[in-house]
Design a protein around this motif. Structure first.
Motif, PDB file in Angstrom:
ATOM      1  N   LYS A  21      -4.200   6.925  -1.851  1.00 14.80           N
ATOM      2  CA  LYS A  21      -3.802   5.627  -1.314  1.00 14.80           C
ATOM      3  C   LYS A  21      -3.871   4.654  -2.480  1.00 14.80           C
ATOM      4  O   LYS A  21      -4.872   4.602  -3.196  1.00 14.80           O
ATOM      5  CB  LYS A  21      -4.738   5.173  -0.201  1.00 14.80           C
ATOM      6  CG  LYS A  21      -4.594   5.958   1.073  1.00 14.80           C
ATOM      7  CD  LYS A  21      -5.484   5.381   2.162  1.00 14.80           C
ATOM      8  CE  LYS A  21      -5.331   6.174   3.447  1.00 14.80           C
ATOM      9  NZ  LYS A  21      -6.245   5.655   4.494  1.00 14.80           N
ATOM     10  N   ASP A  50      -1.551  -4.345  -5.477  1.00 11.16           N
ATOM     11  CA  ASP A  50      -1.976  -5.747  -5.531  1.00 11.16           C
ATOM     12  C   ASP A  50      -3.410  -5.898  -6.022  1.00 11.16           C
ATOM     13  O   ASP A  50      -3.742  -6.867  -6.700  1.00 11.16           O
ATOM     14  CB  ASP A  50      -1.849  -6.411  -4.161  1.00 11.16           C
ATOM     15  CG  ASP A  50      -0.405  -6.555  -3.711  1.00 11.16           C
ATOM     16  OD1 ASP A  50       0.493  -6.622  -4.572  1.00 11.16           O
ATOM     17  OD2 ASP A  50      -0.170  -6.589  -2.485  1.00 11.16           O
ATOM     18  N   THR A  51      -4.280  -4.953  -5.654  1.00  4.69           N
ATOM     19  CA  THR A  51      -5.685  -5.026  -6.046  1.00  4.69           C
ATOM     20  C   THR A  51      -6.016  -4.081  -7.191  1.00  4.69           C
ATOM     21  O   THR A  51      -7.076  -4.195  -7.805  1.00  4.69           O
ATOM     22  CB  THR A  51      -6.608  -4.679  -4.862  1.00  4.69           C
ATOM     23  OG1 THR A  51      -6.370  -3.330  -4.463  1.00  4.69           O
ATOM     24  CG2 THR A  51      -6.387  -5.634  -3.700  1.00  4.69           C
ATOM     25  N   ASP A  71      -3.181   0.657  -3.803  1.00  2.00           N
ATOM     26  CA  ASP A  71      -2.921  -0.752  -3.539  1.00  2.00           C
ATOM     27  C   ASP A  71      -2.615  -1.416  -4.878  1.00  2.00           C
ATOM     28  O   ASP A  71      -3.532  -1.707  -5.662  1.00  2.00           O
ATOM     29  CB  ASP A  71      -4.131  -1.394  -2.869  1.00  2.00           C
ATOM     30  CG  ASP A  71      -3.864  -2.828  -2.427  1.00  2.00           C
ATOM     31  OD1 ASP A  71      -2.952  -3.483  -2.985  1.00  2.00           O
ATOM     32  OD2 ASP A  71      -4.580  -3.309  -1.529  1.00  2.00           O
ATOM     33  N   MET A 100       0.852  -1.177   0.000  1.00  2.11           N
ATOM     34  CA  MET A 100       0.000   0.000   0.000  1.00  2.11           C
ATOM     35  C   MET A 100       0.893   1.233   0.000  1.00  2.11           C
ATOM     36  O   MET A 100       1.866   1.307   0.748  1.00  2.11           O
ATOM     37  CB  MET A 100      -0.900  -0.018   1.234  1.00  2.11           C
ATOM     38  CG  MET A 100      -1.774   1.202   1.371  1.00  2.11           C
ATOM     39  SD  MET A 100      -3.152   1.314   0.234  1.00  2.11           S
ATOM     40  CE  MET A 100      -4.283   0.176   0.961  1.00  2.11           C
TER      41      MET A 100
END
Length: 165
Positions: free
Chosen positions: A118, A122-123, A120, A1
């Motif tokens: 923010k 990975d997602t 992420d 993150m």
């Protein structure tokens, strides 16, 4: 993150804007980072703090294939770039050097200079904390995340070779 302030730049930002040729006398990430984006705006780096996020228009990283460009961004403390699209060779060099690159197309218009983000990888979820907007993009594929986790292609390959020894 990742969590940082968005620093926006326009479309077709070439590698000479990211790190001008006159600074290519070193491969030291800190020295390159100190001169990051000097070809676009003198003193640009003074606006950036470690962990901030570059946000760019179309064709980011066009021009030469210099590996110094993603190294300069990393040396400036920028761990991730979000762009409309990337020049193909910059995209590959970025991952090879350990720089996270996310491509979001026209959703780039939902992010403005100074927004708090923010990310992420990975997602593929980018949250614009400032506006409350969420953007979904393709996440970094697992095999490329493996390269990023090791800090780039060379450490990744070295690790793989050590596992086989």
């Amino acid at each position: 993150m990742y969590h940082g302030t968005a620093h926006t730049v326009g479309a077709h930002i070439d590698t000479d804007a990211i790190i001008p040729a006159r600074f290519l006398v070193t491969t030291d990430p800190d020295e390159l980072g100190a001169n990051c984006m000097e070809g676009l705006e003198a003193g640009w780096i003074k606006k950036v703090k470690k962990g901030d996020i570059m946000v760019a228009g179309e064709n980011f990283g066009c021009g030469s294939s210099r590996e110094h460009a993603p190294v300069a961004l990393l040396g400036a403390g920028i761990p991730v770039v979000i762009a409309h699209s990337y020049a193909r060779i910059f995209y590959r060099n970025g991952f090879n050097m350990g720089l996270v690159l996310l491509e979001i197309g026209d959703d780039i218009s939902k992010i403005h200079d100074g927004d708090e983000l923010k990310v992420d990888a990975d997602t593929g979820i980018i949250e614009n904390v400032t506006t409350g907007t969420t953007i979904q993009c393709k996440p970094v594929p697992p095999f490329m995340q493996g390269i990023l986790d090791k800090g780039g292609l060379i450490p990744y390959v070295q690790d793989r070779l050590a596992e086989r020894a």
